[in-house]
Design a protein around this motif. Structure first.
Motif, PDB file in Angstrom:
ATOM      1  N   PRO A  57      22.560   9.526  16.327  1.00  0.00           N
ATOM      2  CA  PRO A  57      22.047   8.193  15.570  1.00  0.00           C
ATOM      3  C   PRO A  57      20.414   8.846  15.021  1.00  0.00           C
ATOM      4  CG  PRO A  57      21.618   8.109  17.843  1.00  0.00           C
ATOM      5  CD  PRO A  57      22.775   9.324  17.636  1.00  0.00           C
ATOM      6  N   SER A  58      19.907   7.875  14.294  1.00  0.00           N
ATOM      7  CA  SER A  58      18.740   7.983  13.702  1.00  0.00           C
ATOM      8  C   SER A  58      17.709   8.121  14.739  1.00  0.00           C
ATOM      9  CB  SER A  58      18.353   7.254  12.493  1.00  0.00           C
ATOM     10  OG  SER A  58      18.447   5.964  12.820  1.00  0.00           O
ATOM     11  N   THR A  59      18.117   7.338  15.824  1.00  0.00           N
ATOM     12  CA  THR A  59      17.114   7.296  16.946  1.00  0.00           C
ATOM     13  C   THR A  59      16.944   8.330  17.984  1.00  0.00           C
ATOM     14  OG1 THR A  59      18.907   5.986  18.076  1.00  0.00           O
ATOM     15  CG2 THR A  59      17.187   4.728  16.799  1.00  0.00           C
ATOM     16  N   ALA A  60      17.936   9.343  17.853  1.00  0.00           N
ATOM     17  CA  ALA A  60      17.868  10.392  18.545  1.00  0.00           C
ATOM     18  C   ALA A  60      16.781  11.471  18.328  1.00  0.00           C
ATOM     19  CB  ALA A  60      19.203  11.230  18.350  1.00  0.00           C
ATOM     20  N   PRO A  61      16.330  12.011  19.657  1.00  0.00           N
ATOM     21  CA  PRO A  61      15.013  12.701  19.448  1.00  0.00           C
ATOM     22  C   PRO A  61      15.045  13.812  18.593  1.00  0.00           C
ATOM     23  CG  PRO A  61      15.905  13.102  21.369  1.00  0.00           C
ATOM     24  CD  PRO A  61      16.686  11.899  20.892  1.00  0.00           C
ATOM     25  N   GLN A  62      14.292  14.182  17.585  1.00  0.00           N
ATOM     26  CA  GLN A  62      14.320  15.250  16.797  1.00  0.00           C
ATOM     27  C   GLN A  62      13.125  16.413  17.117  1.00  0.00           C
ATOM     28  OE1 GLN A  62      16.926  15.929  14.680  1.00  0.00           O
ATOM     29  NE2 GLN A  62      17.859  13.716  15.208  1.00  0.00           N
ATOM     30  N   PRO A  63      13.424  17.591  17.350  1.00  0.00           N
ATOM     31  CA  PRO A  63      14.835  18.390  17.435  1.00  0.00           C
ATOM     32  C   PRO A  63      15.318  17.719  18.611  1.00  0.00           C
ATOM     33  CG  PRO A  63      13.301  19.798  17.851  1.00  0.00           C
ATOM     34  CD  PRO A  63      12.314  18.773  17.437  1.00  0.00           C
ATOM     35  N   LEU A  64      16.632  17.887  18.808  1.00  0.00           N
ATOM     36  CA  LEU A  64      17.322  17.705  20.088  1.00  0.00           C
ATOM     37  C   LEU A  64      16.785  18.588  21.196  1.00  0.00           C
ATOM     38  CD1 LEU A  64      20.990  17.052  18.724  1.00  0.00           C
ATOM     39  CD2 LEU A  64      19.344  15.282  19.505  1.00  0.00           C
ATOM     40  N   PRO A  65      16.524  17.841  22.366  1.00  0.00           N
ATOM     41  CA  PRO A  65      16.033  19.045  23.366  1.00  0.00           C
ATOM     42  C   PRO A  65      16.937  20.016  24.046  1.00  0.00           C
ATOM     43  CG  PRO A  65      16.465  16.848  24.316  1.00  0.00           C
ATOM     44  CD  PRO A  65      16.776  16.809  22.818  1.00  0.00           C
ATOM     45  N   LYS A  66      18.187  19.762  24.106  1.00  0.00           N
ATOM     46  CA  LYS A  66      19.163  20.834  24.934  1.00  0.00           C
ATOM     47  C   LYS A  66      20.415  20.681  24.159  1.00  0.00           C
ATOM     48  CE  LYS A  66      17.255  20.561  29.345  1.00  0.00           C
ATOM     49  NZ  LYS A  66      17.560  20.035  31.024  1.00  0.00           N
ATOM     50  N   ASP A  67      21.191  21.939  24.281  1.00  0.00           N
ATOM     51  CA  ASP A  67      22.355  22.008  23.976  1.00  0.00           C
ATOM     52  C   ASP A  67      23.436  20.962  24.358  1.00  0.00           C
ATOM     53  OD1 ASP A  67      21.699  24.310  22.510  1.00  0.00           O
ATOM     54  OD2 ASP A  67      22.856  25.713  24.053  1.00  0.00           O
ATOM     55  N   MET A  68      24.463  20.344  23.769  1.00  0.00           N
ATOM     56  CA  MET A  68      24.896  19.134  24.118  1.00  0.00           C
ATOM     57  C   MET A  68      26.506  19.745  24.433  1.00  0.00           C
ATOM     58  SD  MET A  68      24.318  16.308  21.201  1.00  0.00           S
ATOM     59  CE  MET A  68      24.932  17.190  19.560  1.00  0.00           C
ATOM     60  N   VAL A  69      26.650  19.391  25.871  1.00  0.00           N
ATOM     61  CA  VAL A  69      27.798  19.865  26.568  1.00  0.00           C
ATOM     62  C   VAL A  69      28.748  18.569  26.228  1.00  0.00           C
ATOM     63  CG1 VAL A  69      29.005  20.177  28.636  1.00  0.00           C
ATOM     64  CG2 VAL A  69      26.581  21.192  28.318  1.00  0.00           C
ATOM     65  N   ILE A  70      29.878  19.027  25.551  1.00  0.00           N
ATOM     66  CA  ILE A  70      31.410  18.459  25.467  1.00  0.00           C
ATOM     67  C   ILE A  70      32.069  18.569  26.778  1.00  0.00           C
ATOM     68  CG2 ILE A  70      33.276  18.080  24.158  1.00  0.00           C
ATOM     69  CD1 ILE A  70      31.679  19.550  22.056  1.00  0.00           C
ATOM     70  N   MET A  71      32.334  19.342  27.423  1.00  0.00           N
ATOM     71  CA  MET A  71      33.227  19.580  28.712  1.00  0.00           C
ATOM     72  C   MET A  71      32.797  20.808  29.304  1.00  0.00           C
ATOM     73  SD  MET A  71      37.383  19.607  28.293  1.00  0.00           S
ATOM     74  CE  MET A  71      38.348  19.769  29.676  1.00  0.00           C
ATOM     75  N   SER A  72      32.918  20.726  30.595  1.00  0.00           N
ATOM     76  CA  SER A  72      32.810  21.808  31.480  1.00  0.00           C
ATOM     77  C   SER A  72      33.029  21.644  32.854  1.00  0.00           C
ATOM     78  CB  SER A  72      30.966  22.171  31.490  1.00  0.00           C
ATOM     79  OG  SER A  72      30.825  23.318  32.418  1.00  0.00           O
ATOM     80  N   ASN A  73      33.340  22.820  33.586  1.00  0.00           N
ATOM     81  CA  ASN A  73      33.771  22.480  35.096  1.00  0.00           C
ATOM     82  C   ASN A  73      32.505  22.903  36.136  1.00  0.00           C
ATOM     83  OD1 ASN A  73      34.209  25.388  34.936  1.00  0.00           O
ATOM     84  ND2 ASN A  73      35.497  25.333  36.647  1.00  0.00           N
ATOM     85  N   ARG A  74      31.152  22.871  35.384  1.00  0.00           N
ATOM     86  CA  ARG A  74      30.011  23.051  36.331  1.00  0.00           C
ATOM     87  C   ARG A  74      29.210  21.903  35.868  1.00  0.00           C
ATOM     88  NH1 ARG A  74      26.244  27.564  33.722  1.00  0.00           N
ATOM     89  NH2 ARG A  74      26.376  27.101  31.696  1.00  0.00           N
TER      90      ARG A  74
END
Length: 279
Positions: free
Chosen positions: A63-80
C-alpha cells in the motif's frame, strides 16, 4: 494509482485460465502480521531422506502507506521463526527489498544455498505459484509450473524443529500481500506431481504430506488456521494448527475485485479478459 515492479515475463494463458477455477479467499498480510505453527517432529524439514517439497500461491500488495524504503526483506514462507538467527533451516522464500526479486535460501550442516532466483522483479497484485523441491542434495525451484533453477551444492542435513512461519518472521520481516494453499511434503515432487496439484486441493491422505494450510476465508477461525494434513505417525502427534500474530485478515473477495494489474497492463490492455484470482 498503484505501482508495480518492472515486468516479469508473461504468464502462460493456461495459468490464467486455471486460476479462474479456484477460490478468491486468501490470508492477507499487512506488513505487521504472520501465522506460524510448531513442529514437534521436524516434519517440515524433509526428514532423514532429505526429500522435501514446499509450495504456495502468493501475491505482493504494497500500500501507499507502507514505509519507504521497506525496512527488511519480506518473508513469504520459512521453517525458521527468526530470519536473522543462526542454525539450519530447510527453506525460506523471501522478497529481497534491495533487488525486488523473489529468492530461495536454505542452510544445512555443511553449506548454504543463498539468493536462488524464483522471480525477477515480480508484478504487484499478480498471483504467482512457487515451489521448491529437494531430492538428496539438489534443490529445484519452480515458478507457475516450470523450472527456474536447480542447485548442485551439497549442504548436508537441514533438519530443525523450529516450525513454520508464513507471511513474516518474529523479527518483523513481514509481508505486504496475500498467501494461499501452502503445502509441505516429505518427498521431492516430480514436475508431473507439481502440475497435478497446482490447481487442485492437496490430497490430505497423501502419506508424505506434513503441512497443508488452505488459508481461506471461513466463518470459523479454526478452519482458517487448520492444518488439513493428517498428523505424522508416532508420538508426539506432530504439527499444530497455525497461530496468528498481528492482524491477519481472511477476506472473502469478489472475483472481479481481484482483477490482476498484471493482465490489465499486458498487451495494451487487450488481454485483460480474466482475473488472476488466487489458488
Amino acid at each position: 494509482m498503484k505501482t508495480r515492479l518492472p515486468q516479469f515475463p508473461l504468464a502462460l494463458l493456461a495459468v490464467t485460465l486455471a486460476l479462474l477455477t479456484r477460490a478468491t479467499h486468501a490470508a492477507v498480510f499487512n506488513g505487521a502480521a504472520r501465522v506460524s505453527a510448531g513442529d514437534t517432529k521436524s516434519a517440515f524439514s524433509g526428514g532423514t531422506n532429505n526429500g522435501l517439497t514446499v509450495s504456495c500461491w502468493f501475491k505482493m500488495a504494497i500500500p501507499s502507506t507502507a514505509p519507504q524504503p521497506l525496512p527488511k526483506d519480506m518473508v513469504i514462507m520459512s521453517n525458521r521463526q527468526n530470519s536473522t538467527a543462526g542454525g539450519n533451516f530447510a527453506f525460506e522464500i523471501r522478497i529481497n527489498i534491495n533487488t525486488g526479486n523473489v529468492e530461495f535460501h536454505a542452510r544445512g550442516a555443511s553449506a548454504m544455498v543463498t539468493a536462488q532466483p524464483l522471480i525477477t522483479k515480480p508484478f504487484l497484485e499478480r498471483w504467482y505459484h512457487v515451489a521448491i523441491t529437494r531430492s538428496v542434495d539438489p534443490f529445484t525451484g519452480y515458478l507457475d509450473g516450470r523450472q527456474v533453477f536447480q542447485t548442485t551444492q551439497a549442504i548436508g542435513a537441514h533438519t530443525n524443529s523450529n516450525g513454520i512461519t508464513i507471511g513474516g518472521t518474529s523479527d518483523s520481516a513481514n509481508l505486504y500481500g496475500e498467501v494461499i494453499e501452502t503445502a509441505i511434503y516429505q518427498r521431492a515432487f516430480t514436475l508431473t506431481d507439481l502440475n497435478s496439484y497446482m490447481f487442485a486441493d492437496q490430497p490430505a491422505t497423501d502419506g508424505d504430506i506434513r503441512g497443508y494450510y488452505k488459508l481461506r476465508f471461513s466463518t470459523t477461525i479454526a478452519e482458517q488456521l487448520k492444518n488439513f494434513a493428517a498428523p505424522p505417525t508416532g508420538t508426539p502427534a506432530g504439527t499444530d494448527p497455525l497461530i496468528a500474530s498481528g492482524a491477519v485478515a481472511f477476506e472473502l473477495a469478489n472475483q472481479q475485485g481481484e482483477q490482476s494489474m498484471f493482465d490489465s497492463h499486458r498487451n495494451g490492455g487487450r488481454d485483460a479478459t480474466a482475473p488472476l484470482s488466487g489458488a
